[in-house]
Write a protein that holds these residues in place. Structure first.
Motif: not given
Length: 184
Positions: A21-44
């Motif tokens: 659920a946490a992975a899916s929430l992070l992925q779904a949320t970051c997939s709607l940003t302009s920079n998925y990789a940066f979003c994932m890295s920042a949140l992680q």
């Protein structure tokens, strides 16, 4: 090349360690940003993202990360001010330290607005934080000499990097917060 490939695998390996659920929430949320990789890295970078239950929680985490970055940038500018050898540079760096303190306060207000579910105000305050960071860079680019004939004061690389970092963190926070407004 091997190091770059390894660093690209980190987000994937990290996701495998997360509850689904946490992975899916992070992925779904970051997939709607302009920079998925940066979003994932920042949140992680914040362990609280592993336990986030919803997009609002991830928004708060993004704002806290940006707040910490603004505080760090202010401290960096203050440190550079103490070591400046030129009066114009010291003045500009001191003003930058103030701008980044203001950015931190704006982000603190954004957190309050988020808590109150006032997403428009949260957006306004994050945008203000971005503007404070940009103002620092503009001060250096526009700093005329005492008689107007000198070139602008050189913008320290450390401050340019911090401006870019805070801009990216704020943009990501804005994009995550905008996801909350869709559910009203």
């Amino acid at each position: 090349m091997a190091m770059a490939a390894g660093s690209l695998l980190f987000p994937f390996i990290f996701l495998l360690a997360l509850p689904p659920a946490a992975a899916s929430l992070l992925q779904a949320t970051c997939s709607l940003t302009s920079n998925y990789a940066f979003c994932m890295s920042a949140l992680q970078s914040d362990p609280r993202s592993l336990k986030a239950a919803d997009v609002k929680s991830l928004s708060a985490i993004a704002l806290r990360i940006a707040f910490a970055d603004a505080r760090s940038a202010s401290a960096c500018a203050a440190g550079l001010t103490r070591n400046a050898t030129e009066a114009r540079a010291a003045l500009a760096l001191s003003a930058c330290a103030d701008r980044y303190r203001n950015a931190g306060e704006a982000l603190r207000w954004a957190l309050r607005a988020l808590k109150e579910e006032n997403y428009d105000y949260a957006d306004v305050h994050v945008s203000a934080a971005q503007e404070y960071a940009a103002a620092c860079g503009r001060m250096f680019r526009r700093s005329p000499g005492a008689d107007g004939g000198e070139p602008p004061v050189a913008y320290p690389d450390a401050m340019a990097k911090r401006e870019e970092d805070l801009q990216r963190l704020c943009r990501t926070a804005l994009e995550i917060i905008s996801q909350l407004g869709r559910h009203l």
